[in-house]
Design an enzyme around this catalytic site. Structure first.
Site, PDB file in Angstrom:
ATOM      1  N   ARG A 138       0.847  -1.202   0.000  1.00 38.84           N
ATOM      2  CA  ARG A 138       0.000   0.000   0.000  1.00 38.84           C
ATOM      3  C   ARG A 138       0.881   1.251   0.000  1.00 38.84           C
ATOM      4  O   ARG A 138       1.927   1.288   0.618  1.00 38.84           O
ATOM      5  CB  ARG A 138      -0.893  -0.036   1.250  1.00 38.84           C
ATOM      6  CG  ARG A 138      -1.910   1.087   1.313  1.00 38.84           C
ATOM      7  CD  ARG A 138      -3.060   0.695   2.233  1.00 38.84           C
ATOM      8  NE  ARG A 138      -3.845   1.823   2.678  1.00 38.84           N
ATOM      9  CZ  ARG A 138      -4.745   2.455   1.956  1.00 38.84           C
ATOM     10  NH1 ARG A 138      -4.937   2.073   0.706  1.00 38.84           N
ATOM     11  NH2 ARG A 138      -5.442   3.459   2.439  1.00 38.84           N
ATOM     12  N   LYS A 198      -0.148  -8.333  10.486  1.00 35.81           N
ATOM     13  CA  LYS A 198      -0.492  -8.417   9.066  1.00 35.81           C
ATOM     14  C   LYS A 198      -0.135  -9.779   8.490  1.00 35.81           C
ATOM     15  O   LYS A 198       1.014 -10.205   8.520  1.00 35.81           O
ATOM     16  CB  LYS A 198       0.225  -7.307   8.288  1.00 35.81           C
ATOM     17  CG  LYS A 198      -0.197  -7.228   6.826  1.00 35.81           C
ATOM     18  CD  LYS A 198       0.305  -5.950   6.186  1.00 35.81           C
ATOM     19  CE  LYS A 198      -0.067  -5.872   4.730  1.00 35.81           C
ATOM     20  NZ  LYS A 198       0.297  -4.582   4.112  1.00 35.81           N
ATOM     21  N   ARG A 201      -5.815   2.983  18.390  1.00 32.12           N
ATOM     22  CA  ARG A 201      -5.289   4.075  19.206  1.00 32.12           C
ATOM     23  C   ARG A 201      -4.416   3.510  20.302  1.00 32.12           C
ATOM     24  O   ARG A 201      -4.812   2.581  21.014  1.00 32.12           O
ATOM     25  CB  ARG A 201      -6.447   4.862  19.840  1.00 32.12           C
ATOM     26  CG  ARG A 201      -6.985   5.900  18.911  1.00 32.12           C
ATOM     27  CD  ARG A 201      -7.611   7.117  19.558  1.00 32.12           C
ATOM     28  NE  ARG A 201      -8.427   6.935  20.718  1.00 32.12           N
ATOM     29  CZ  ARG A 201      -9.753   6.958  20.695  1.00 32.12           C
ATOM     30  NH1 ARG A 201     -10.398   7.067  19.550  1.00 32.12           N
ATOM     31  NH2 ARG A 201     -10.441   6.860  21.792  1.00 32.12           N
TER      32      ARG A 201
END
Length: 320
Positions: free
Chosen positions: A119, A184, A319
């Protein structure tokens, strides 16, 4: 990075079983000297293969290798064209250059990418045989606007196919990553071309970590996962067939219903759904709680004042 010559490919097929093979045996099988065997083994290592040697025993792959079987894949995915290029710059780029000769569902696979793209132009680490690296061509007659949310649909198809194959517990990260326990596992990259008012040519690429060699793990700069954590990968080629078939079925469904027909399936698999997140758009950061996607595939973010904002671009993270 070394080239995978026909001789080196034959050497690799001898080593693929993960057993010890002496330099003498390999040299006899390939009609080369033991010194030449050593040289070619070093070349294979440069492709990211974890090969070690033990005096008196010979050479051995740290992890047995299931090489892609072009004949079987072509047979089981017919009538789609299947092309296996063992070492390639980028399967997406290779297919993008051939869109005029391709039909919907045609598939390009590689054992190793030297210029894989993640990406936002990031490089994608791709050790030989350690991943599934595949790109599929698709064509949308309705044009580019109809491709909205397509990467989400492909992600859903992959996770559901993995579930059916016995690899449960994989989740989705908006808009195009697969996660395993917050790390990931795979990335999806959709690239398109076309003209206003004309059909949209799509190349959908994926890199899925399967078993990453120790030597390559240190090169990855973000938390990563591999499919082998969820169980033994007994049939890598069978997994390609299952994933490619799931992609095709999902894309046909997508043509008929758009992303709206997949919304509930996405929200079930969304790793961030209901969690406090931040959305990054360039220098801008927005904090809130992720609330899945809407009928256009936009990320829904509930702000602290209760308002819901939708985002079609940006990056999402938990967060801290």
């Amino acid at each position: 990075m070394a080239e995978l010559t026909p001789l080196r490919e034959r050497l690799l097929r001898h080593l693929a079983d993960g057993q010890f093979h002496s330099g003498e045996q390999l040299g006899d099988a390939l009609s080369i000297s033991r010194a030449a065997v050593s040289k070619h083994v070093q070349a294979l290592k440069s492709l990211g293969l974890d090969i070690y040697s033990v005096s008196g025993k010979g050479y051995r792959l740290a992890v047995p290798l299931q090489l892609l079987d072009a004949a079987r894949l072509s047979r089981e995915l017919a009538p789609a064209r299947v092309e296996v290029v063992p070492v390639i710059g980028s399967t997406n780029q290779y297919w993008l250059e051939q869109t005029e000769q391709l039909n919907k569902g045609d598939l390009c696979l590689a054992e190793c990418q030297t210029s894989g793209r993640g990406r936002r132009g990031r490089s994608w680490i791709s050790p030989f045989g350690g991943q599934l690296v595949m790109s599929m061509y698709w064509r949308l007659e309705q044009g580019m606007a109809a491709a909205m949310g397509l990467s989400l649909v492909v992600g859903i198809a992959v996770v559901e196919a993995l579930e059916r194959a016995g690899f449960g517990g994989v989740a989705l990260k908006w808009p195009n990553d697969l996660y395993l326990n917050g790390r990931k596992l795979a990335g999806i990259l959709v690239e398109m071309s076309g003209t206003a008012g004309g059909p949209c040519h799509l190349v959908i690429g994926m890199g899925l970590n399967m078993v990453l060699p120790q030597s390559e793990q240190d090169k990855i700069t973000q938390p990563w996962a591999e499919l082998a954590e969820l169980g033994d990968i007994t049939d890598r080629n069978g997994l390609v067939v299952a994933l490619a078939t799931a992609w095709q079925q999902a894309l046909v469904h997508f043509e008929q219903e758009g992303i709206a027909g997949f919304r509930e399936r996405w929200n079930r698999l969304d790793y961030f759904n209901g969690k406090p997140v931040r959305v990054l758009m360039g220098e801008l950061q927005v904090h809130g709680t992720a609330r899945g996607i809407d009928e256009q595939g936009a990320l829904l973010l509930e702000l602290e004042n209760g308002d819901i904002k939708r985002y079609l671009g940006g990056e999402i993270s938990l967060r801290g």
